[in-house]
Design a protein around this motif. Structure first.
Motif, PDB file in Angstrom:
ATOM      1  N   LEU A 202       0.859  -0.931   0.171  1.00 25.27           N
ATOM      2  CA  LEU A 202       0.137  -0.069  -0.495  1.00 25.27           C
ATOM      3  C   LEU A 202       0.732   1.493   0.213  1.00 25.27           C
ATOM      4  N   GLY A 203       1.798   0.838   1.034  1.00 22.75           N
ATOM      5  CA  GLY A 203       3.164   1.912   0.797  1.00 22.75           C
ATOM      6  C   GLY A 203       3.302   2.405   1.948  1.00 22.75           C
ATOM      7  N   VAL A 204       4.603   2.893   2.016  1.00 24.22           N
ATOM      8  CA  VAL A 204       5.680   3.278   3.362  1.00 24.22           C
ATOM      9  C   VAL A 204       4.401   4.428   4.139  1.00 24.22           C
ATOM     10  N   ALA A 205       4.168   4.249   5.048  1.00 20.17           N
ATOM     11  CA  ALA A 205       3.536   6.026   6.277  1.00 20.17           C
ATOM     12  C   ALA A 205       4.665   6.782   5.827  1.00 20.17           C
ATOM     13  N   ALA A 244      -2.180  -3.067  -6.981  1.00 20.74           N
ATOM     14  CA  ALA A 244      -3.411  -4.245  -6.303  1.00 20.74           C
ATOM     15  C   ALA A 244      -4.060  -3.725  -4.271  1.00 20.74           C
ATOM     16  N   ALA A 245      -3.326  -3.230  -4.042  1.00 24.95           N
ATOM     17  CA  ALA A 245      -3.513  -2.939  -2.935  1.00 24.95           C
ATOM     18  C   ALA A 245      -4.264  -1.800  -2.817  1.00 24.95           C
ATOM     19  N   TRP A 246      -4.206  -0.536  -3.553  1.00 22.28           N
ATOM     20  CA  TRP A 246      -4.961   0.667  -3.750  1.00 22.28           C
ATOM     21  C   TRP A 246      -6.139   0.160  -4.124  1.00 22.28           C
ATOM     22  N   SER A 247      -6.775  -1.092  -5.042  1.00 23.64           N
ATOM     23  CA  SER A 247      -7.985  -1.423  -4.851  1.00 23.64           C
ATOM     24  C   SER A 247      -8.899  -1.962  -4.554  1.00 23.64           C
TER      25      SER A 247
END
Length: 530
Positions: A202-205, A244-247
């Protein structure tokens, strides 16, 4: 046959320079301003101090340094590709400034969480190391700057162990202990990669519990640069996982039709871009164009039209949402909206919008010249008496508008796809420039086998500058002309100067002391290859 006789043959091309692209005064001034700021002594932040304390807003030093760096990189890569000597020292100085505690020590407070979106999180312990976890709003920029330096200048200094070290040396507090956090471009890239993987791509905070789309475009660029240098397909792996994570949250563009600004991971809540303002769409779209260009292009005009407003005499500005209320709220327009929209328009090749935004800035935002540099000084007043946007933050004034002037259509995307600089091609390039002179043109023309450049006055007042040209070995005889008149001939070891300017060959390089005020067109031509 003598060198002089040999170079006089018709084998040397007659180079026409009139049609070659040249930087205008403000583009030269943009580069000079960045060079000037890079030379300030450590912890001298003249012209860079923003309104908010503790490096918490978009005028934070990390953003200014990073986007000044990218502006210089794009200018070198796309505008002056035969002049690494104009940019390399600036690159090093900006990276060294990124390592100063005043740039990253905000993390000791931010690492504890309890931000406006994460009040429900338990309190976290204090973390001084600014890259060990979260904080992609800093670590990703340092990652890309170091790797970009390696590729653009063929210089591996930041690949050496400990070359990226965070030194923490408090003078007075006995409760704090001195520490060194040592990294290099490879270990920093690895740390960020595993932070990304551990969060499911999803990403790093940025701050704890808040994953912003914008800041996670930056490490994707870093992964791509790392792949080019060291092999592998980290960038492909991460971008596939990212989509995929942001979907799970409706995709990178949310139900409101804007780029989703962030996801609060504690309760899996997306924060829509329409809530944030123009900066969210523009900043994210500008960066995402690197690797997801077709999707960005498909939404660009719709999102641009949602935020851009026409002004007098062809100027354009940005429509701003109401300023947030409450403690710590910043005034209308202080989120660099005009700067991000300008940078996005430059990346998308939208000349009409870019010209309108720059015209607004030049008309209403009081630009200045200082030591050969062009910039927009900070202004905390949101609008003038006629309602024209006048507020100017240091990130926009020092970095983003200069970035927009120096970029080319798809400039960041082209850098992502082919990040190596001219030095890697082993073509003749300018590696040294004295007296802080500047250049309007510097390119090697392979079809003509010629280096062409146009010097001009830079950050200092000087009549002449010495330009050092390297990568001349094994290329044979050359002829050097100024404004069409041959002034020297030679090869990689010898030189015969026949004109009024000093030209010599030493240590395998050509040095020419060129006048600046007349802005001559200088051509070094080698025998054409058949």
């Amino acid at each position: 046959m003598s060198v002089a006789a040999d170079v006089g043959s018709s084998a040397f091309p007659n180079i026409g320079t009139a049609a070659l692209p040249r930087l205008d005064d403000r583009q030269v001034g943009a580069i000079n301003h960045i060079r000037n700021l890079s030379r300030l002594p450590p912890n001298d932040w003249s012209h860079m101090m923003g309104r908010a304390p503790m490096q918490e807003d978009y005028s934070a030093y990390r953003y200014q340094l990073a986007y000044m760096y990218y502006a210089s990189a794009l200018a070198y890569k796309h505008r002056l590709p035969a002049a690494p000597g104009l940019f390399k020292d600036t690159s090093n100085r900006l990276i060294e400034k990124m390592l100063l505690p005043e740039v990253w020590l905000y993390w000791r407070n931010a690492s504890q969480g309890k931000g406006p979106f994460t009040l429900d999180l338990p309190a976290l312990g204090v973390e001084t190391n600014p890259v060990i976890r979260d904080n992609i709003m800093y670590s990703g920029y340092l990652q890309t700057m170091a790797l970009m330096h390696h590729l653009l200048f063929d210089d591996a200094r930041y690949a050496q162990p400990g070359s990226l070290t965070f030194e923490f040396r408090p003078f007075l507090s006995i409760l704090d202990q001195s520490a060194d956090y040592t990294y290099d471009e490879k270990s920093l890239n690895e740390r960020i990669y595993w932070n990304m993987v551990e969060n499911g791509y999803l990403g790093v905070a940025c701050e704890p519990g808040c994953v912003f789309q914008i800041c996670n475009q930056i490490p994707i660029l870093g992964f791509r640069l790392h792949d080019v240098l060291y092999g592998g397909e980290i960038a492909r792996e991460v971008t596939e996982g990212y989509l995929a994570a942001w979907s799970d949250f409706g995709g990178v563009i949310g139900p409101d039709g804007h780029y989703t600004t962030l996801v609060v991971t504690s309760n899996r809540t997306p924060i829509p871009g329409s809530y944030s303002g123009p900066w969210s769409d523009a900043w994210c779209g500008m960066l995402m164009n690197m690797w997801n260009g077709e999707a960005v292009k498909a939404n660009y005009e719709r999102l641009r039209d949602a935020w851009i407003v026409d002004g007098p005499s062809g100027t354009k500005s940005v429509r701003l949402p109401p300023a947030p209320e409450g403690a710590g709220a910043l005034p209308e327009g202080s989120t660099a909206d005009l700067g991000w929209m300008s940078a996005w328009a430059s990346e998308m090749g939208d000349r009409e919008t870019l010209d309108g935004l720059l015209a607004h800035a030049d008309r209403f935002m009081k630009p200045r010249w200082l030591d050969g540099g062009y910039y927009y000084p900070r202004c905390d007043t949101s609008r003038d008496s006629f309602g024209n946007l006048t507020i100017m933050d240091p990130t926009t004034g020092n970095a983003l508008l200069n970035y927009a002037r120096l970029n080319v259509p798809n400039g960041l995307r082209k850098l992502y796809e082919n990040p190596r600089g001219a030095l890697a091609l082993k073509e003749p390039v300018i590696t040294g420039i004295s007296n802080d002179a500047a250049l309007r043109c510097a390119m090697f023309l392979p079809d003509s086998n010629a280096l062409v450049f146009t010097p001009t006055a830079g950050c200092e007042e000087a009549d002449t500058s010495i330009f050092r040209i390297e990568n001349i070995a094994d290329r044979g005889a050359w002829s050097l002309s100024i404004d069409g008149q041959t002034v020297a001939t030679g090869d990689e070891r010898t030189c015969q100067a026949t004109g009024p300017v000093p030209v010599r060959v030493e240590n395998g390089a050509i040095s020419i002391e060129a006048p600046l005020s007349s802005e001559p067109n200088i051509v070094v031509a080698w025998r054409q290859q058949h």
